[in-house]
Design an enzyme around this catalytic site. Structure first.
Site, PDB file in Angstrom:
ATOM      1  N   HIS A  76     -29.677  20.927  13.465  1.00 11.60           N
ATOM      2  CA  HIS A  76     -30.216  22.127  12.911  1.00 11.60           C
ATOM      3  C   HIS A  76     -31.760  21.892  12.674  1.00 11.60           C
ATOM      4  O   HIS A  76     -32.144  21.553  11.868  1.00 11.60           O
ATOM      5  CB  HIS A  76     -29.438  22.519  11.798  1.00 11.60           C
ATOM      6  CG  HIS A  76     -30.113  23.860  11.291  1.00 11.60           C
ATOM      7  ND1 HIS A  76     -29.456  24.590  10.520  1.00 11.60           N
ATOM      8  CD2 HIS A  76     -31.201  24.665  11.449  1.00 11.60           C
ATOM      9  CE1 HIS A  76     -30.000  25.653  10.147  1.00 11.60           C
ATOM     10  NE2 HIS A  76     -31.005  25.826  10.851  1.00 11.60           N
ATOM     11  N   HIS A  78     -35.922  23.653  14.068  1.00 11.63           N
ATOM     12  CA  HIS A  78     -36.390  24.783  14.780  1.00 11.63           C
ATOM     13  C   HIS A  78     -37.720  24.000  15.457  1.00 11.63           C
ATOM     14  O   HIS A  78     -38.755  23.424  14.814  1.00 11.63           O
ATOM     15  CB  HIS A  78     -36.731  25.541  13.685  1.00 11.63           C
ATOM     16  CG  HIS A  78     -35.782  26.381  13.051  1.00 11.63           C
ATOM     17  ND1 HIS A  78     -35.098  27.761  13.339  1.00 11.63           N
ATOM     18  CD2 HIS A  78     -35.190  26.004  11.903  1.00 11.63           C
ATOM     19  CE1 HIS A  78     -34.423  27.891  12.497  1.00 11.63           C
ATOM     20  NE2 HIS A  78     -34.035  26.984  11.777  1.00 11.63           N
ATOM     21  N   ARG A  80     -39.588  25.825  17.568  1.00 10.36           N
ATOM     22  CA  ARG A  80     -40.506  26.945  17.585  1.00 10.36           C
ATOM     23  C   ARG A  80     -41.011  27.454  18.989  1.00 10.36           C
ATOM     24  O   ARG A  80     -42.216  28.124  19.318  1.00 10.36           O
ATOM     25  CB  ARG A  80     -41.709  26.501  16.987  1.00 10.36           C
ATOM     26  CG  ARG A  80     -41.412  26.404  15.449  1.00 10.36           C
ATOM     27  CD  ARG A  80     -40.746  27.614  14.526  1.00 10.36           C
ATOM     28  NE  ARG A  80     -40.785  27.172  13.315  1.00 10.36           N
ATOM     29  CZ  ARG A  80     -39.841  28.065  12.414  1.00 10.36           C
ATOM     30  NH1 ARG A  80     -38.859  28.746  13.005  1.00 10.36           N
ATOM     31  NH2 ARG A  80     -39.875  27.832  11.272  1.00 10.36           N
ATOM     32  N   ASN A 110     -34.055  31.266  17.175  1.00 11.59           N
ATOM     33  CA  ASN A 110     -34.759  32.025  16.617  1.00 11.59           C
ATOM     34  C   ASN A 110     -36.194  32.128  17.204  1.00 11.59           C
ATOM     35  O   ASN A 110     -37.239  31.932  16.189  1.00 11.59           O
ATOM     36  CB  ASN A 110     -34.651  32.231  15.356  1.00 11.59           C
ATOM     37  CG  ASN A 110     -35.063  31.042  14.495  1.00 11.59           C
ATOM     38  OD1 ASN A 110     -35.120  30.060  15.213  1.00 11.59           O
ATOM     39  ND2 ASN A 110     -35.574  31.289  13.238  1.00 11.59           N
ATOM     40  N   HIS A 195     -25.527  31.035   9.698  1.00 13.09           N
ATOM     41  CA  HIS A 195     -26.469  31.253   8.407  1.00 13.09           C
ATOM     42  C   HIS A 195     -25.824  32.388   7.534  1.00 13.09           C
ATOM     43  O   HIS A 195     -25.688  33.448   7.706  1.00 13.09           O
ATOM     44  CB  HIS A 195     -27.789  31.494   9.183  1.00 13.09           C
ATOM     45  CG  HIS A 195     -28.865  32.123   8.038  1.00 13.09           C
ATOM     46  ND1 HIS A 195     -30.009  31.451   7.753  1.00 13.09           N
ATOM     47  CD2 HIS A 195     -28.867  32.894   6.992  1.00 13.09           C
ATOM     48  CE1 HIS A 195     -30.571  32.161   6.872  1.00 13.09           C
ATOM     49  NE2 HIS A 195     -29.937  33.059   6.376  1.00 13.09           N
ATOM     50  N   ASP A 321     -32.576  21.337   8.855  1.00 16.65           N
ATOM     51  CA  ASP A 321     -33.231  22.681   9.251  1.00 16.65           C
ATOM     52  C   ASP A 321     -34.798  22.640   9.033  1.00 16.65           C
ATOM     53  O   ASP A 321     -35.499  23.473   8.453  1.00 16.65           O
ATOM     54  CB  ASP A 321     -32.726  23.521   7.787  1.00 16.65           C
ATOM     55  CG  ASP A 321     -33.018  25.003   8.230  1.00 16.65           C
ATOM     56  OD1 ASP A 321     -33.199  25.400   9.177  1.00 16.65           O
ATOM     57  OD2 ASP A 321     -32.721  25.598   7.186  1.00 16.65           O
ATOM     58  N   HIS A 325     -44.210  25.548   9.826  1.00 13.56           N
ATOM     59  CA  HIS A 325     -45.044  26.845   9.768  1.00 13.56           C
ATOM     60  C   HIS A 325     -46.556  26.230   9.701  1.00 13.56           C
ATOM     61  O   HIS A 325     -46.691  25.471   9.223  1.00 13.56           O
ATOM     62  CB  HIS A 325     -44.866  27.492   8.551  1.00 13.56           C
ATOM     63  CG  HIS A 325     -43.519  28.237   8.388  1.00 13.56           C
ATOM     64  ND1 HIS A 325     -43.208  29.356   9.286  1.00 13.56           N
ATOM     65  CD2 HIS A 325     -42.182  28.101   7.896  1.00 13.56           C
ATOM     66  CE1 HIS A 325     -41.865  29.641   9.229  1.00 13.56           C
ATOM     67  NE2 HIS A 325     -41.302  28.772   8.129  1.00 13.56           N
ATOM     68  N   GLY A 340     -39.151  28.010   4.683  1.00 10.41           N
ATOM     69  CA  GLY A 340     -39.001  26.887   5.561  1.00 10.41           C
ATOM     70  C   GLY A 340     -39.835  25.539   5.119  1.00 10.41           C
ATOM     71  O   GLY A 340     -40.855  25.633   4.815  1.00 10.41           O
TER      72      GLY A 340
HETATM   73 ZN    ZN Z   1     -30.820  29.501   8.509  1.00  8.97          ZN
HETATM   74 ZN    ZN Z   2     -32.595  27.212  10.257  1.00  7.23          ZN
END
Ligand code: ZN
Ligand code: ZN
Length: 446
Positions: A76, A78, A80, A110, A195, A321, A325, A340
């Site tokens: 998991h 991100h 980006r 996402n 989620h 996770d 940012h 996050g």
């Molecule tokens: Zn999430």
């Molecule tokens: Zn996540």
């Protein structure tokens, strides 16, 4: 069979003799000093300390007193990309992964655009072939645009290499939509990673709903926002005989919901993040936006339940996770800041410092849970055994470092452990047979 679903940039196959490292391989039970020879990208040989000779052209790593683990796998993160490369990209994100000891990561969809069609997934995989320093698997969206009202072409996305499906960042609000996704999953496979959050309960919340949110006057997210959705989705999965994975568990009631579902034979697994295992909502008192994440940091009772869940196996694995940012995005009032924290570079050290050193969890269990996410997505688990592809991480358990000193490999610096002194530092990571990370201060001889 599914190793083809992970992609990385071509890199020279490593030939390295790691001498006299303390090998900890929790799955086969090795827990003692060994020489480990990596040749042509494979683990060629293990021998008693000081017995293996370096073949011509091999690097020799003197590793007495250091620990060698199977590389970690993070299901998991991100990255980006596409669309938010000012936060992270495939190169910086996988560099951060390698620096944290990870030999593979699974990226969430996402992004901008959302990974909800075969052409977008194909172009991402092509980019990873050029830029990813460790193997990356891509999890595709369950619903188009993560909007929750129309399923993606799940079968086509599977064909294109999606390792699973998720609308992460958002819940699948409609039970009917999730039911339909579970029915398609029966046809095309691929875990549904969820989620869990009921927006009618979480609303505009920015932190855990409890005494500290009340004190600060910040809107809260109650733990039932998560646990009630888990209970619902576990029943749906049981009814459709689907396979679900619950992302970032944060609350004691959620651990109970997963345990109950497992007892009833539902095909369900779960992950917890280092920040939820190490921190509580006490850290939010100062309204430091690095402590703002979704789900939020909760109470000490919740944290203890997560630790117990990880120990018992109700929680199957650790997942960071990792959610980068940009600085200016986080340097705003708490309520406006995006949710996050980054986590790839600090996950092992945080768990080692906060849970292993105080005697809360044994080292071998933490190492194991940092790799157990792979099998949940039908991916091979890194192992230190002859004939296996070389996926290892060399760690100095005694090295103390201040998080953020000397910067990050990630493009972003929004780490909830920033400024903390942690013990345990990754020195070297070999991923898919190639050296993916080497600490700057770590010299290799030979
Ligand atoms: Zn999430
Ligand atoms: Zn996540």
């Amino acid at each position: 069979m599914s190793a083809r679903k992970l992609v990385h940039a071509a890199a020279p196959e490593a030939t390295v003799l790691i001498r006299e490292a303390h090998v900890l391989e929790p799955r086969t039970g090795i827990d003692e000093a060994r020489d480990v020879l990596i040749r042509g990208g494979e683990i060629a040989e293990l021998g008693p300390p000081g017995t293996l000779d370096a073949p011509d052209g091999a690097e020799v790593v003197e590793a007495a007193g250091r620990h060698l683990f199977p590389a970690f796998v993070d299901p998991h993160v991100h990255l980006r990309t596409p669309g938010q490369e000012h936060k992270e990209d495939l190169e910086t994100g996988t560099r951060a992964a390698a620096a944290g000891g990870f030999g593979a990561v699974l990226a969430m969809p996402n992004t901008d655009p959302v990974v909800d069609s075969a052409p977008i997934l194909r172009s991402l995989r092509d980019a990873a072939h050029l830029h990813a320093r460790v193997p990356v698997g891509f999890v595709a969206a369950i619903t188009r645009g993560l909007r929750g009202d129309e399923l993606t072409e799940m079968a086509e996305l599977r064909e294109e290499g999606a390792v699973g499906f998720t609308d992460d960042g958002k819940p699948v609000v409609s039970a009917g939509m999730l039911r339909k996704a579970l029915q398609y999953q029966r046809l095309c496979g691929g875990v549904l990673a969820l989620h869990e959050e009921d927006p009618s309960l979480s609303g505009p919340g920015a932190m855990h709903e409890g005494e500290i949110s009340a004190l600060l006057g910040v809107a809260g997210i109650p733990s039932v926002s998560e646990s009630t959705m888990i209970a619902r989705d576990a029943q749906l999965a049981g009814y459709e005989d689907g396979r679900i994975h619950i992302q970032h568990l944060s609350a004691a009631a959620s651990v109970e919901a997963v345990a109950l579902a497992k007892e009833r034979g539902v095909r369900i697994s779960a992950e917890a993040s280092p920040h939820h295992l190490c921190l509580t909502h006490e850290a939010v008192r100062t309204l430091d936006t690095r402590m703002k994440m979704n789900p939020p940091l909760r109470t000490e009772e919740d944290r203890q339940a997560l630790i117990e869940g990880l120990r018992s196996g109700v929680i199957d694995c650790v997942a960071t996770d990792h959610a980068p940012h940009a600085r200016d995005e986080k340097e705003v009032p708490f309520e406006q800041a995006p949710m996050g924290t980054t986590g790839l570079e600090t996950s092992f050290a945080a768990l080692h410092t906060e849970l292993v050193l105080p005697g809360v969890l044994p080292l071998d269990l933490v190492v194991r849970r940092l790799g157990d996410g792979a099998a949940l997505f039908d991916l091979p688990t890194p192992r230190i055994a002859p004939g296996e592809p070389a996926n290892v991480t060399l760690v100095d358990l005694d090295a103390e470092w201040v998080v953020g000193d000397g910067g990050y490999e990630s493009r972003s610096a929004n780490c909830c452990f920033d400024g903390r002194t942690l013990r345990g530092r990754v020195l070297l990571t070999v991923a898919a047979g190639a050296v993916a990370f080497r600490a700057r201060q770590f010299e290799v001889v030979g």
